[in-house]
Motif scaffolding. Structure first.
Motif, mmCIF file in Angstrom:
data_model
loop_
_atom_site.group_PDB
_atom_site.id
_atom_site.type_symbol
_atom_site.label_atom_id
_atom_site.label_comp_id
_atom_site.label_asym_id
_atom_site.label_seq_id
_atom_site.Cartn_x
_atom_site.Cartn_y
_atom_site.Cartn_z
ATOM 1 N N VAL A 21 0.842 -1.200 0.000
ATOM 2 C CA VAL A 21 0.000 0.000 0.000
ATOM 3 C C VAL A 21 0.876 1.247 0.000
ATOM 4 C CG1 VAL A 21 -1.656 1.345 1.346
ATOM 5 C CG2 VAL A 21 -1.992 -1.108 1.068
ATOM 6 N N GLY A 22 1.917 1.248 0.827
ATOM 7 C CA GLY A 22 2.829 2.388 0.861
ATOM 8 C C GLY A 22 3.532 2.594 -0.469
ATOM 9 N N ILE A 23 3.938 1.502 -1.127
ATOM 10 C CA ILE A 23 4.611 1.614 -2.418
ATOM 11 C C ILE A 23 3.669 2.150 -3.483
ATOM 12 C CG2 ILE A 23 5.494 0.206 -4.330
ATOM 13 C CD1 ILE A 23 7.118 -1.348 -2.368
ATOM 14 N N SER A 28 2.040 6.420 -7.143
ATOM 15 C CA SER A 28 0.954 7.153 -7.792
ATOM 16 C C SER A 28 1.068 8.657 -7.581
ATOM 17 C CB SER A 28 -0.397 6.661 -7.279
ATOM 18 O OG SER A 28 -0.517 6.881 -5.876
ATOM 19 N N ILE A 29 1.670 9.094 -6.469
ATOM 20 C CA ILE A 29 1.788 10.529 -6.184
ATOM 21 C C ILE A 29 3.130 11.086 -6.670
ATOM 22 C CG2 ILE A 29 1.843 12.278 -4.367
ATOM 23 C CD1 ILE A 29 -0.903 11.095 -4.720
ATOM 24 N N LEU A 30 4.226 10.383 -6.374
ATOM 25 C CA LEU A 30 5.560 10.896 -6.673
ATOM 26 C C LEU A 30 6.121 10.394 -7.995
ATOM 27 C CD1 LEU A 30 7.085 10.593 -3.105
ATOM 28 C CD2 LEU A 30 6.094 12.594 -4.189
ATOM 29 N N ARG A 31 5.456 9.420 -8.605
ATOM 30 C CA ARG A 31 5.806 8.965 -9.953
ATOM 31 C C ARG A 31 7.160 8.262 -10.049
ATOM 32 N NH1 ARG A 31 1.326 11.083 -10.132
ATOM 33 N NH2 ARG A 31 0.253 11.834 -12.006
ATOM 34 N N PHE A 32 7.598 7.587 -8.999
ATOM 35 C CA PHE A 32 8.810 6.781 -9.111
ATOM 36 C C PHE A 32 8.723 5.602 -8.150
ATOM 37 C CE2 PHE A 32 9.980 9.133 -5.371
ATOM 38 C CZ PHE A 32 10.881 8.327 -4.686
ATOM 39 N N ALA A 33 9.434 4.543 -8.502
ATOM 40 C CA ALA A 33 9.460 3.341 -7.665
ATOM 41 C C ALA A 33 10.479 3.532 -6.555
ATOM 42 C CB ALA A 33 9.809 2.122 -8.520
ATOM 43 N N ASN A 34 10.011 3.556 -5.328
ATOM 44 C CA ASN A 34 10.878 3.820 -4.184
ATOM 45 C C ASN A 34 11.419 2.509 -3.621
ATOM 46 O OD1 ASN A 34 12.171 4.869 -1.973
ATOM 47 N ND2 ASN A 34 10.314 5.114 -0.771
ATOM 48 N N PHE A 35 12.653 2.184 -3.987
ATOM 49 C CA PHE A 35 13.260 0.940 -3.518
ATOM 50 C C PHE A 35 13.763 1.044 -2.084
ATOM 51 C CE2 PHE A 35 13.346 0.383 -8.083
ATOM 52 C CZ PHE A 35 13.024 -0.947 -8.223
ATOM 53 N N ALA A 36 13.636 2.205 -1.481
ATOM 54 C CA ALA A 36 14.011 2.355 -0.079
ATOM 55 C C ALA A 36 12.838 2.072 0.856
ATOM 56 C CB ALA A 36 14.539 3.771 0.172
ATOM 57 N N HIS A 37 11.674 1.750 0.282
ATOM 58 C CA HIS A 37 10.505 1.544 1.137
ATOM 59 C C HIS A 37 10.685 0.334 2.053
ATOM 60 C CE1 HIS A 37 6.307 2.278 2.162
ATOM 61 N NE2 HIS A 37 6.143 0.970 2.181
ATOM 62 N N GLY A 38 11.369 -0.691 1.570
ATOM 63 C CA GLY A 38 11.600 -1.857 2.414
ATOM 64 C C GLY A 38 12.403 -1.522 3.655
ATOM 65 N N GLU A 39 13.299 -0.545 3.530
ATOM 66 C CA GLU A 39 14.108 -0.170 4.693
ATOM 67 C C GLU A 39 13.265 0.550 5.740
ATOM 68 O OE1 GLU A 39 16.779 -1.749 4.371
ATOM 69 O OE2 GLU A 39 16.282 -2.038 2.270
ATOM 70 N N LEU A 210 4.280 10.216 5.227
ATOM 71 C CA LEU A 210 3.894 9.829 6.592
ATOM 72 C C LEU A 210 3.028 8.581 6.584
ATOM 73 C CD1 LEU A 210 3.091 13.345 8.124
ATOM 74 C CD2 LEU A 210 4.994 11.843 8.736
ATOM 75 N N LEU A 211 2.072 8.525 5.655
ATOM 76 C CA LEU A 211 1.166 7.379 5.599
ATOM 77 C C LEU A 211 1.915 6.114 5.201
ATOM 78 C CD1 LEU A 211 -1.792 6.613 5.939
ATOM 79 C CD2 LEU A 211 -2.164 7.192 3.526
ATOM 80 N N GLY A 212 2.757 6.213 4.178
ATOM 81 C CA GLY A 212 3.525 5.048 3.755
ATOM 82 C C GLY A 212 4.465 4.555 4.838
ATOM 83 N N ALA A 213 5.129 5.481 5.544
ATOM 84 C CA ALA A 213 6.048 5.091 6.618
ATOM 85 C C ALA A 213 5.303 4.461 7.784
ATOM 86 C CB ALA A 213 6.832 6.312 7.090
ATOM 87 N N ALA A 214 4.106 4.966 8.085
ATOM 88 C CA ALA A 214 3.317 4.394 9.181
ATOM 89 C C ALA A 214 2.912 2.953 8.874
ATOM 90 C CB ALA A 214 2.077 5.254 9.426
ATOM 91 N N LEU A 215 2.435 2.718 7.652
ATOM 92 C CA LEU A 215 2.045 1.358 7.269
ATOM 93 C C LEU A 215 3.265 0.437 7.237
ATOM 94 C CD1 LEU A 215 -0.477 2.204 4.408
ATOM 95 C CD2 LEU A 215 -1.019 1.442 6.726
#
Length: 303
Positions: A21-23, A28-39, A210-215
């Motif tokens: 969900v965070g990814i 959809s908002i920032l238009r890039f794949a954030n590979f740091a989300h797993g961290e 904030l929402l992505g980091a919380a999830l």
């Protein structure tokens, strides 16, 4: 087939779905794949562990298990604190890195490569601070409860499933029923037009982080509570997270959660019928098949 594999798949899928969900929101908002989300998943788990350990040192009563669960109020309080601190970490990374690249109108590939660098840095910091030794929120043994049909689950596992379901419903309602949710959908459709219409795009971006980091934090705590905490846990989940986000359809919160459950169940069935060594390949196969035959995902719209 062992019916217990279904429960194992649902539990793993709920954690994958929360991270996906965070990814999907970030993309959809920032238009890039954030590979740091797993961290962010790993950092959320470690922050919660550190806060819970500190609270346990202050008062041993806070570590007394709550009812049938394996954890005490220290972890509950630590979860709230970790969600806020993990959100602050995401905002800090955006301010130091992604925000500057956006202001320079950098190409998407630059943003993606920057996220790789951010992931390596955050992971290395975790290993430097906490070492690579696995950690556990609790080592208490729980008796699995029979649920029927040969399926059993511990109270912690059932709680993890319930929390994941509640969070996905809450995020869906946030996006569909609130002004900030409508602003996020507008920015997702056209950031420039949304800015002309008076929407504060920077505020929307901050809310997304904030929402992505919380999830991600909740997903990390669930993984740590049910399995263990390791600096590599975010990296291990990265491929399933992207597989679920793409399978569900970019921008669809329920789709990301449903796809996460599909990926989790597929991995569990692969372990059951093929072998545990092929588990990591399942997410890759799903990702390739979706990109080939339905790139918009199950609930996404064709571009």
């Amino acid at each position: 087939m062992n019916p217990q594999a279904l429960m194992d798949g649902l539990i793993a899928g709920s954690m994958i779905g929360l991270g996906a969900v965070g990814i999907t929101l970030t993309y959809s908002i920032l238009r890039f794949a954030n590979f740091a989300h797993g961290e962010l998943i790993a950092w959320g788990a470690y922050i919660a562990f550190a806060v819970a350990a500190a609270l346990g040192m202050l008062s041993g009563a806070l570590t007394t298990p709550i009812g049938p669960f394996s954890f005490g109020w220290a972890l509950v309080i630590a979860t709230i604190v970790a969600v806020m601190l993990n959100g602050g970490l995401a905002l800090l990374v955006d301010a130091l890195l992604f925000g500057r690249l956006r202001s320079q109108k950098s190409a998407i590939i630059i943003m993606v490569m920057a996220s790789f660098g951010a992931a390596l840095t955050l992971r290395s910091l975790l290993e430097f601070i906490f070492t690579a030794q696995p950690l556990y929120f609790s080592k208490a043994l729980q008796i699995a409860l029979p649920l029927g049909g040969g399926i059993r689950a511990t109270p912690d596992q059932l709680l993890s499933l319930g929390v994941a379901a509640l969070l996905v419903v809450a995020v869906h309602l946030l996006l569909s029923r609130t002004p900030i949710g409508r602003a996020m959908r507008a920015v997702s459709e056209n950031p420039q037009l949304a800015g002309v219409a008076g929407i504060d795009v920077r505020r929307v971006i901050r809310v997304v982080w904030l929402l992505g980091a919380a999830l991600a934090c909740v997903a990390g705590i669930s993984a740590g509570l049910l399995v263990q905490i390791r600096p590599q846990m975010g990296l291990d989940l990265l491929l399933p997270l992207f597989a679920a986000a793409i399978l569900g359809g970019i921008g669809s919160v329920p789709g990301a959660m449903i796809a996460g459950l599909i990926v989790g169940l597929s991995e569990a069935l692969a372990v059951q019928f093929i072998g545990a060594e092929w588990r990591a390949a399942v997410a890759f196969v799903i990702l390739v098949l979706v990109l080939l035959f339905r790139p918009q995902g199950l609930f996404g719209r064709a571009q």
